[in-house]
Design an enzyme around this catalytic site. Structure first.
Site, PDB file in Angstrom:
ATOM      1  N   ALA A 147       0.823  -1.205   0.000  1.00  0.00           N
ATOM      2  CA  ALA A 147       0.000   0.000   0.000  1.00  0.00           C
ATOM      3  C   ALA A 147       0.855   1.251   0.000  1.00  0.00           C
ATOM      4  O   ALA A 147       1.487   1.569   0.987  1.00  0.00           O
ATOM      5  CB  ALA A 147      -0.912  -0.019   1.229  1.00  0.00           C
ATOM      6  N   CYS A 148       0.891   1.958  -1.100  1.00  0.00           N
ATOM      7  CA  CYS A 148       1.497   3.290  -1.197  1.00  0.00           C
ATOM      8  C   CYS A 148       0.604   4.129  -2.101  1.00  0.00           C
ATOM      9  O   CYS A 148      -0.121   3.590  -2.928  1.00  0.00           O
ATOM     10  CB  CYS A 148       2.901   3.250  -1.791  1.00  0.00           C
ATOM     11  SG  CYS A 148       4.137   2.350  -0.821  1.00  0.00           S
ATOM     12  N   THR A 149       0.680   5.451  -1.940  1.00  0.00           N
ATOM     13  CA  THR A 149      -0.145   6.344  -2.743  1.00  0.00           C
ATOM     14  C   THR A 149       0.691   7.541  -3.172  1.00  0.00           C
ATOM     15  O   THR A 149       1.524   8.033  -2.406  1.00  0.00           O
ATOM     16  CB  THR A 149      -1.360   6.835  -1.942  1.00  0.00           C
ATOM     17  OG1 THR A 149      -2.090   5.712  -1.446  1.00  0.00           O
ATOM     18  CG2 THR A 149      -2.283   7.694  -2.790  1.00  0.00           C
ATOM     19  N   ARG A 154      -7.978   3.627  -2.305  1.00  0.00           N
ATOM     20  CA  ARG A 154      -7.130   4.787  -2.057  1.00  0.00           C
ATOM     21  C   ARG A 154      -6.981   5.626  -3.325  1.00  0.00           C
ATOM     22  O   ARG A 154      -6.932   6.858  -3.270  1.00  0.00           O
ATOM     23  CB  ARG A 154      -5.765   4.336  -1.540  1.00  0.00           C
ATOM     24  CG  ARG A 154      -5.814   3.826  -0.096  1.00  0.00           C
ATOM     25  CD  ARG A 154      -4.456   3.415   0.426  1.00  0.00           C
ATOM     26  NE  ARG A 154      -4.035   2.127  -0.102  1.00  0.00           N
ATOM     27  CZ  ARG A 154      -3.108   1.935  -1.025  1.00  0.00           C
ATOM     28  NH1 ARG A 154      -2.475   2.978  -1.554  1.00  0.00           N
ATOM     29  NH2 ARG A 154      -2.786   0.739  -1.436  1.00  0.00           N
TER      30      ARG A 154
END
Length: 362
Positions: free
Chosen positions: A36-38, A242
């Site tokens: 999970a990265c944005t 996200r």
């Protein structure tokens, strides 16, 4: 992807459900392995451009901040016939395990971010073509290009073959995609899908997360745009959710005239797309806590850093750095889990250090 049907049934437009189901069908087997990265780019008033990203990982990613000057001799660390170059531009970067560049910003205003993409498949290595370790992919761009357009023009010619290796301390290959943004507001997303380089280039590509591949993320986001973010937005920590939240909020936040307020708005967006520290999702164990966040103010050349474990946000002012000084590599030691506290302008806190070696092949 196990999408929450109870949420869909509350949709403002149920007629869209069959279309969404068709989009989701090919994604069912990919979401459970997504890190999970944005990343999001804000296009604001008076030409303001601000890029934010979160780094989400299941354990300490060993991040420190580094200042790299112009004129550094580089090698692709991909074994025989590695690509070689000399850095044209200085940069400030955030390392991963002190063996890779995960995020950074160069003196010309170009930002680069690498995020996890499990679907990545890199070309089979042809040793007649120069190789580049994936650990130096972002650094190669920061060293060589001033704008997204320059980078895209060069990368389309495929001057190297990406060579990947296992994540430090793990038995899985590193699989990443790369996002670029610059002071003009231009953006690009570069992925390797089924061994082929795929580039999405344009100001409209403001957001990137993880799985599925970017083209499918755009299709999912189109569904949520029809519902409208003021009606409902998906709230889980999955990458597609996200993506939808960041896409809505990065355009919905006010077009602030005052730069510090614009930065505050962008920090709010990236925090909204973050995963609470310590959160564990048992059924999707690879979705991880947010470890840190960065925000780049392209016009003022400020690089903000925020750790989940410290009370303060601090920044580095690239205009205060002499990137022409030879042998002037400097490091800001963030401590284990990035828990060392800095505040305000930390540019003077960097200390002379030997540059790290990019993880690669013998």
């Amino acid at each position: 992807m196990r999408f929450q049907q109870s949420v869909l049934c509350r949709s403002a437009d149920r007629k869209l459900y069959p279309a969404l189901a068709l989009i989701l069908a090919p994604l069912l087997i990919t979401s459970s392995t997504a890190e999970a990265c944005t990343r999001a780019v804000y296009l604001g008033a008076n030409g303001q451009v601000i890029t934010a990203r979160s780094m989400d990982w299941k354990n300490d990613v060993g991040t420190n901040l580094w200042i790299f000057p112009r004129g550094m001799e580089r090698t692709g660390n991909a074994g025989p016939n590695s690509i070689k170059w000399t850095s044209k531009y200085g940069s400030v970067i955030a390392s991963g395990y002190d063996v890779s560049t995960t995020d950074g910003f160069n003196e010309e205003g170009l930002a680069a971010n690498v995020l996890w993409l499990v679907e990545s498949e890199y070309p089979t290595r042809d040793k007649s073509k120069p190789g580049l370790t994936i650990a130096a992919w972002a650094q190669y761009v920061l060293d060589n290009f001033a704008t997204v357009q320059e980078a895209v023009d060069a990368l389309r010619k495929e001057p190297f073959t990406i060579v990947t290796a296992n994540v430090p301390g793990e038995t899985r290959l590193t699989t990443l995609h790369l996002s670029l943004s610059d002071a003009s507001g231009d953006s690009a997303i570069i992925e390797y899908i089924q061994g082929k380089q795929v580039i999405h280039h344009g100001r409209e590509y403001q957001v990137m997360t993880n799985s599925p591949i970017f083209e499918q993320q755009l299709a999912l986001n189109a569904y949520w745009k029809q519902i409208g973010g003021t009606v409902m937005l998906p709230g889980t920590n999955r990458a597609a959710d996200r993506f939808a939240r960041a896409s809505f909020y990065i355009k919905a936040v006010p077009q602030e005239q005052e730069p510090n307020r614009a930065v505050a708005s962008v920090f709010s967006v990236i925090r909204n797309a973050s995963v609470p520290y310590g959160l564990n999702t048992p059924e999707e164990p690879n979705i991880s806590s947010t470890r840190w966040r960065t925000v780049v103010d392209h016009k003022r050349k400020l690089y903000f850093f925020e750790s989940a474990l410290t009370p303060n946000t601090f920044w580095v002012e690239l205009n205060q750095i002499d990137f022409s000084a030879p042998n002037s590599v400097r490091k800001l030691d963030l401590g284990a889990n990035q828990d060392r506290t800095y505040s305000g302008n930390a540019t003077s806190e960097f200390k002379a250090a030997k540059p790290f070696e990019f993880l690669g092949l013998p």
